[in-house]
Write a protein that holds these residues in place. Structure first.
Motif, PDB file in Angstrom:
ATOM      1  N   GLN A   1       0.828  -1.203   0.000  1.00  0.00           N
ATOM      2  CA  GLN A   1       0.000   0.000   0.000  1.00  0.00           C
ATOM      3  C   GLN A   1       0.864   1.256   0.000  1.00  0.00           C
ATOM      4  OE1 GLN A   1      -2.381  -0.786   3.505  1.00  0.00           O
ATOM      5  NE2 GLN A   1      -4.076  -1.631   2.310  1.00  0.00           N
ATOM      6  N   ALA A   2       1.965   1.217   0.737  1.00  0.00           N
ATOM      7  CA  ALA A   2       2.881   2.360   0.774  1.00  0.00           C
ATOM      8  C   ALA A   2       3.524   2.579  -0.595  1.00  0.00           C
ATOM      9  CB  ALA A   2       3.949   2.140   1.836  1.00  0.00           C
ATOM     10  N   ILE A   3       3.872   1.482  -1.282  1.00  0.00           N
ATOM     11  CA  ILE A   3       4.439   1.579  -2.625  1.00  0.00           C
ATOM     12  C   ILE A   3       3.417   2.198  -3.582  1.00  0.00           C
ATOM     13  CG2 ILE A   3       5.194   0.203  -4.613  1.00  0.00           C
ATOM     14  CD1 ILE A   3       6.496  -1.722  -2.561  1.00  0.00           C
TER      15      ILE A   3
ATOM     16  N   LEU B   1      11.220   4.519  -3.397  1.00  0.00           N
ATOM     17  CA  LEU B   1      10.790   3.117  -3.375  1.00  0.00           C
ATOM     18  C   LEU B   1      11.892   2.221  -2.824  1.00  0.00           C
ATOM     19  CD1 LEU B   1       8.914   2.694  -6.784  1.00  0.00           C
ATOM     20  CD2 LEU B   1       7.929   3.060  -4.515  1.00  0.00           C
ATOM     21  N   ASN B   2      13.110   2.437  -3.273  1.00  0.00           N
ATOM     22  CA  ASN B   2      14.231   1.613  -2.803  1.00  0.00           C
ATOM     23  C   ASN B   2      14.464   1.785  -1.311  1.00  0.00           C
ATOM     24  OD1 ASN B   2      14.598   0.673  -5.379  1.00  0.00           O
ATOM     25  ND2 ASN B   2      16.406   1.916  -5.824  1.00  0.00           N
ATOM     26  N   GLN B   3      14.356   3.005  -0.816  1.00  0.00           N
ATOM     27  CA  GLN B   3      14.515   3.243   0.619  1.00  0.00           C
ATOM     28  C   GLN B   3      13.455   2.498   1.408  1.00  0.00           C
ATOM     29  OE1 GLN B   3      14.331   7.511   0.841  1.00  0.00           O
ATOM     30  NE2 GLN B   3      16.535   7.779   0.505  1.00  0.00           N
TER      31      GLN B   3
ATOM     32  N   TRP C   1      12.198  -2.049   4.787  1.00  0.00           N
ATOM     33  CA  TRP C   1      11.288  -3.138   5.152  1.00  0.00           C
ATOM     34  C   TRP C   1      12.049  -4.459   5.226  1.00  0.00           C
ATOM     35  CZ3 TRP C   1       9.282  -7.752   3.475  1.00  0.00           C
ATOM     36  CH2 TRP C   1       8.041  -8.148   3.989  1.00  0.00           C
ATOM     37  N   ALA C   2      12.874  -4.713   4.222  1.00  0.00           N
ATOM     38  CA  ALA C   2      13.608  -5.984   4.170  1.00  0.00           C
ATOM     39  C   ALA C   2      14.701  -6.063   5.232  1.00  0.00           C
ATOM     40  CB  ALA C   2      14.217  -6.183   2.776  1.00  0.00           C
ATOM     41  N   ASN C   3      15.229  -4.914   5.663  1.00  0.00           N
ATOM     42  CA  ASN C   3      16.218  -4.935   6.736  1.00  0.00           C
ATOM     43  C   ASN C   3      15.626  -5.503   8.016  1.00  0.00           C
ATOM     44  OD1 ASN C   3      18.306  -3.880   5.214  1.00  0.00           O
ATOM     45  ND2 ASN C   3      17.939  -1.772   5.847  1.00  0.00           N
ATOM     46  N   TYR C   4      14.347  -5.251   8.244  1.00  0.00           N
ATOM     47  CA  TYR C   4      13.694  -5.824   9.429  1.00  0.00           C
ATOM     48  C   TYR C   4      13.179  -7.229   9.139  1.00  0.00           C
ATOM     49  CZ  TYR C   4      10.558  -6.614  13.324  1.00  0.00           C
ATOM     50  OH  TYR C   4       9.938  -7.174  14.418  1.00  0.00           O
TER      51      TYR C   4
ATOM     52  N   VAL D   1      15.311  -1.643  -6.891  1.00  0.00           N
ATOM     53  CA  VAL D   1      15.994  -2.684  -6.128  1.00  0.00           C
ATOM     54  C   VAL D   1      15.320  -4.040  -6.354  1.00  0.00           C
ATOM     55  CG1 VAL D   1      14.593  -2.404  -4.020  1.00  0.00           C
ATOM     56  CG2 VAL D   1      16.939  -3.251  -3.846  1.00  0.00           C
ATOM     57  N   ARG D   2      16.099  -5.113  -6.285  1.00  0.00           N
ATOM     58  CA  ARG D   2      15.568  -6.481  -6.378  1.00  0.00           C
ATOM     59  C   ARG D   2      15.658  -7.127  -4.993  1.00  0.00           C
ATOM     60  NH1 ARG D   2      16.126  -8.969 -11.839  1.00  0.00           N
ATOM     61  NH2 ARG D   2      17.062  -7.438 -13.270  1.00  0.00           N
ATOM     62  N   LEU D   3      14.547  -7.281  -4.324  1.00  0.00           N
ATOM     63  CA  LEU D   3      14.583  -7.864  -2.982  1.00  0.00           C
ATOM     64  C   LEU D   3      15.002  -9.329  -2.967  1.00  0.00           C
ATOM     65  CD1 LEU D   3      11.553  -6.346  -1.022  1.00  0.00           C
ATOM     66  CD2 LEU D   3      13.940  -5.622  -1.078  1.00  0.00           C
TER      67      LEU D   3
END
Length: 324
Positions: free
Chosen positions: A227-229, A249-251, A256-259, A310-312
């Motif tokens: 939703q944020a995206i 978007l990358n930030q 998100w992925a860091n957590y 970015v590619r998660l």
């Protein structure tokens, strides 16, 4: 802030190892790992507790008694008391701001945004965590508390219903309210539960198909980042340049992925990647007045290589649990 720097090391020595919030060298991910260890060592009945408006109902008299156990300076005690009674600015449903003296009038609650509120909330929760052990409930029920701020689970080998009743009685004595509609007992592996944004439950190895107890990002957290995206790639953003939008978007996605880096994250990462690609392509079409979907003009490779999205999924290559 200076008072917090003085008080923090004093009370840090008193806080219990089961408490993970607002402490140096501890994090929410540490709490997640603690619960993961417990459920994989036989503690598969979980009391998933929710406290109603914890920060707003902390009783001042009892809280100040906890403070006075370690602080004898009258001026410091008076300062803390004034902090607790300070008016706070609140926003109503219509977005209008007003000053509230509820904390002073009701003699409960910690001021929102105050640098001392996290410390005081930890200090009061300590009464429950320490009491749980001192009264013998941990040993008697084989039930271990893990706490992060107002989030709380009790991992039990059995007798989770008794643990829930005991917890409820203790919270009542502490003048805290258990939210009965959100508090429940979950029994693994048949059921699942959420804690600190992760869903704990039965997972399956993608390589062997073997079942195990593990974690994955909670579905509602995946929905929230998507939703944020969407919000950042709306038509009201088309006046921005693509560098600004993609950087934002990358930030968001990296943060998100860091957590959300523990356990089974690949499916969540792929879902977020798909959504980000779709929304960025829609944004580019709107910005350049092209008809959707314009996959020929903005193919997947260009979203990554040209625009720098970015590619998660690539992040999982560095996770030890993801290595063969």
């Amino acid at each position: 802030m200076a008072a917090v720097l003085v008080l923090e090391p004093i009370f840090e020595a008193d806080l219990q190892p089961e408490q993970y919030a607002y402490r140096r060298g501890r994090s929410a991910l540490d709490a997640v790992n603690h619960v993961h260890k417990l459920i994989n060592t036989g503690h598969r009945e979980i009391v998933d507790a929710d406290l109603a408006s914890y920060f707003d109902v902390l009783p001042h008299a009892q809280l100040l008694k906890s403070v006075a156990r370690r602080v004898v300076d009258g001026a410091m005690l008076h300062l803390i008391k004034m902090w607790l009674k300070a008016p706070v600015e609140e926003t109503d449903d219509r977005g209008r701001k007003h000053r509230s003296t509820r904390n002073r009038d009701e003699s409960r609650g910690t001021p929102q945004g105050s640098p001392i509120s996290p410390l005081l909330s930890n200090l009061y929760m300590r009464r429950f965590v320490l009491g749980w052990k001192k009264l013998g409930h941990e040993k008697r029920l084989g039930a271990y508390v893990v706490n992060y701020a107002d989030d709380l689970v009790i991992c039990c080998r059995g007798e989770a219903e008794e643990a829930l009743a005991t917890m409820r009685a203790m919270m009542t004595k502490l003048k805290l309210t258990v939210n009965e509609t959100k508090t429940r007992v979950s029994k693994l592996p048949e059921e699942k539960f959420d804690f600190l944004g992760y869903t704990f439950g039965r997972r399956y190895s993608p390589k062997t198909g073997r079942a195990y107890l593990g974690t994955a990002p909670a579905k509602k957290r995946v929905i929230r980042i998507c939703q944020a995206i969407s919000s950042e790639t709306g038509r009201n953003r088309t006046l921005l340049d693509h560098e600004t939008v993609v950087t934002k978007l990358n930030q968001m996605m990296n943060g998100w992925a860091n957590y959300f880096c523990l356990g089974s994250v690949s499916n969540a990462y792929r879902a977020i990647d798909r959504h980000a690609r779709k929304r960025l392509r829609q944004w580019l079409c709107a910005k350049h007045k092209m008809s959707w979907p314009a996959t020929g003009k903005f193919p997947e490779t260009s979203l990554y290589d040209k625009f720098g999205l970015v590619r998660l999924p690539e992040r999982t290559h560095s996770f030890s649990w993801a290595k063969p």
